[in-house]
Design a protein around this motif. Structure first.
Motif, PDB file in Angstrom:
ATOM      1  N   LYS A   3      23.188   1.921 -32.333  1.00  0.00           N
ATOM      2  CA  LYS A   3      22.997   1.456 -30.953  1.00  0.00           C
ATOM      3  C   LYS A   3      21.786   0.540 -30.894  1.00  0.00           C
ATOM      4  CE  LYS A   3      20.259   5.493 -29.537  1.00  0.00           C
ATOM      5  NZ  LYS A   3      20.113   6.582 -28.538  1.00  0.00           N
ATOM      6  N   PRO A   4      21.670  -0.306 -29.861  1.00  0.00           N
ATOM      7  CA  PRO A   4      20.553  -1.247 -29.778  1.00  0.00           C
ATOM      8  C   PRO A   4      19.199  -0.540 -29.798  1.00  0.00           C
ATOM      9  CG  PRO A   4      22.250  -1.829 -28.200  1.00  0.00           C
ATOM     10  CD  PRO A   4      22.633  -0.490 -28.756  1.00  0.00           C
ATOM     11  N   ALA A   5      18.271  -1.118 -30.547  1.00  0.00           N
ATOM     12  CA  ALA A   5      16.919  -0.562 -30.621  1.00  0.00           C
ATOM     13  C   ALA A   5      16.207  -0.728 -29.284  1.00  0.00           C
ATOM     14  CB  ALA A   5      16.140  -1.253 -31.722  1.00  0.00           C
ATOM     15  N   GLU A   6      15.480   0.296 -28.888  1.00  0.00           N
ATOM     16  CA  GLU A   6      14.719   0.255 -27.640  1.00  0.00           C
ATOM     17  C   GLU A   6      13.224   0.465 -27.880  1.00  0.00           C
ATOM     18  OE1 GLU A   6      16.405   3.125 -25.026  1.00  0.00           O
ATOM     19  OE2 GLU A   6      18.302   2.041 -24.785  1.00  0.00           O
ATOM     20  N   ASP A 107      18.710 -12.533 -35.368  1.00  0.00           N
ATOM     21  CA  ASP A 107      18.763 -11.255 -36.086  1.00  0.00           C
ATOM     22  C   ASP A 107      18.219 -10.113 -35.226  1.00  0.00           C
ATOM     23  OD1 ASP A 107      19.852 -12.390 -38.337  1.00  0.00           O
ATOM     24  OD2 ASP A 107      17.967 -12.454 -39.468  1.00  0.00           O
ATOM     25  N   VAL A 108      17.033 -10.329 -34.659  1.00  0.00           N
ATOM     26  CA  VAL A 108      16.415  -9.268 -33.843  1.00  0.00           C
ATOM     27  C   VAL A 108      17.210  -9.066 -32.559  1.00  0.00           C
ATOM     28  CG1 VAL A 108      14.309  -8.510 -32.668  1.00  0.00           C
ATOM     29  CG2 VAL A 108      14.147  -9.714 -34.860  1.00  0.00           C
ATOM     30  N   ALA A 109      17.797 -10.133 -32.035  1.00  0.00           N
ATOM     31  CA  ALA A 109      18.640 -10.004 -30.842  1.00  0.00           C
ATOM     32  C   ALA A 109      19.823  -9.088 -31.117  1.00  0.00           C
ATOM     33  CB  ALA A 109      19.112 -11.377 -30.379  1.00  0.00           C
ATOM     34  N   THR A 112      18.764  -5.483 -31.102  1.00  0.00           N
ATOM     35  CA  THR A 112      18.321  -4.970 -29.802  1.00  0.00           C
ATOM     36  C   THR A 112      19.340  -5.190 -28.686  1.00  0.00           C
ATOM     37  OG1 THR A 112      17.159  -7.071 -29.397  1.00  0.00           O
ATOM     38  CG2 THR A 112      15.871  -5.275 -30.364  1.00  0.00           C
ATOM     39  N   GLY A 113      20.496  -5.722 -29.023  1.00  0.00           N
ATOM     40  CA  GLY A 113      21.517  -5.950 -28.006  1.00  0.00           C
ATOM     41  C   GLY A 113      21.169  -7.056 -27.039  1.00  0.00           C
ATOM     42  N   ARG A 114      20.450  -8.086 -27.510  1.00  0.00           N
ATOM     43  CA  ARG A 114      19.987  -9.166 -26.631  1.00  0.00           C
ATOM     44  C   ARG A 114      20.525 -10.529 -27.077  1.00  0.00           C
ATOM     45  NH1 ARG A 114      16.240  -7.960 -22.181  1.00  0.00           N
ATOM     46  NH2 ARG A 114      16.023  -5.706 -22.333  1.00  0.00           N
TER      47      ARG A 114
END
Length: 273
Positions: A3-6, A107-109, A112-114
């Motif tokens: 799941k996306p990192a928070e 990549d980071v998006a 994080t689901g962004r």
């Protein structure tokens, strides 16, 4: 990651750049860094838990925060990656320049689901570049140099130059005549090289941006004032030498690229912008 990192711990300035672009904040950051700059998180950065320094991250403090993503830089954080990856998923960055910055942001998006936010930021940067490209006649591009150094460079007579694969060099080579090409097989960090003042005189830039490094206290351009080679430069003779602070290299990301373009381009092309 399932799941996306928070909960994100950030050990690098470039990570702060990326999180700012994505509308995210880290739960942990370095004891000293750029997060409290107004261009990033300002006073809100006081709420970020300190997790040590860039060279010596505090693994216990990171573990206590229970992150689900750690953003680091290949050097030095690859030395800690065994322990970091036992705490959380770890993304280690490296390199500089336009294409790498876009790839890192994406990549980071994804982590994080962004993704949509990242594409919007990339579109803003591309629109900014295209606006400048349209405003500046291609046959009137100026020769630009981004250099830096300290009293040690004055003694060695070799100065640090940002190449065409550096954070800003990769942008300026699209909008100016930027003849500082990354040499093959060099040992320095990608995006940087050292050159002599004679080499700078050969290219004779129209505009020079200078960054002064410690342990110097006086601006590097001021220390060069009486150097006969320096005085021969067109940029020096026309008053087109501009000192910039170390914020110039505070992160190899799209956020800093947009900020620096908006500051530097009007100095290079005041007649068009």
């Amino acid at each position: 990651m399932s799941k996306p990192a928070e909960r994100i711990v950030c050990l690098t300035a470039t990570g702060i750049d990326i999180l700012a672009e994505l509308g995210l904040e880290p739960v942990g950051y370095l004891a000293q860094g750029i997060a409290d700059r107004p261009e990033f998180f300002g006073d809100r950065a006081q709420q970020f838990t300190s997790v040590g320094s860039w060279m010596l991250p505090n693994l216990k403090a990171i573990r206590t925060l229970q992150p689900d993503l750690i953003l680091g830089w290949r050097f030095p954080h690859r030395l800690y990656q065994h322990w970091l990856r036992q705490i959380a998923s770890t993304y280690l960055m490296s390199g500089s320049g336009y294409d790498i910055a876009l790839a890192r942001l994406r990549d980071v998006a994804r982590l994080t689901g962004r993704d949509t936010v990242a594409e919007t930021a990339i579109q803003q940067l591309e629109t900014q570049i295209e606006t400048y490209r349209t405003a500046i006649p291609a046959n009137l591009q100026k020769t630009v140099l981004m250099m830096g150094g300290s009293t040690l460079n004055l003694l060695s007579r070799r100065f640090i130059i940002e190449t065409d694969v550096g954070t800003m060099g990769s942008l300026l080579q699209q909008l100016t005549h930027y003849p500082w090409i990354e040499p093959a097989g060099k040992r320095m960090e990608p995006g940087l090289m050292t050159v002599s003042l004679d080499r700078i005189v050969q290219s004779n830039p129209d505009v020079i941006f200078v960054q002064t490094y410690p342990p110097s206290t006086a601006p590097l351009s001021q220390q060069l004032t009486n150097n006969p080679r320096w005085k021969r430069l067109k940029a020096v003779q026309t008053g087109q030498v501009h000192e910039v602070d170390q914020f110039w290299h505070s992160g190899n990301g799209t956020h800093i690229m947009q900020i620096m373009l908006s500051q530097l381009m009007p100095l290079i092309y005041p007649e068009y912008l």
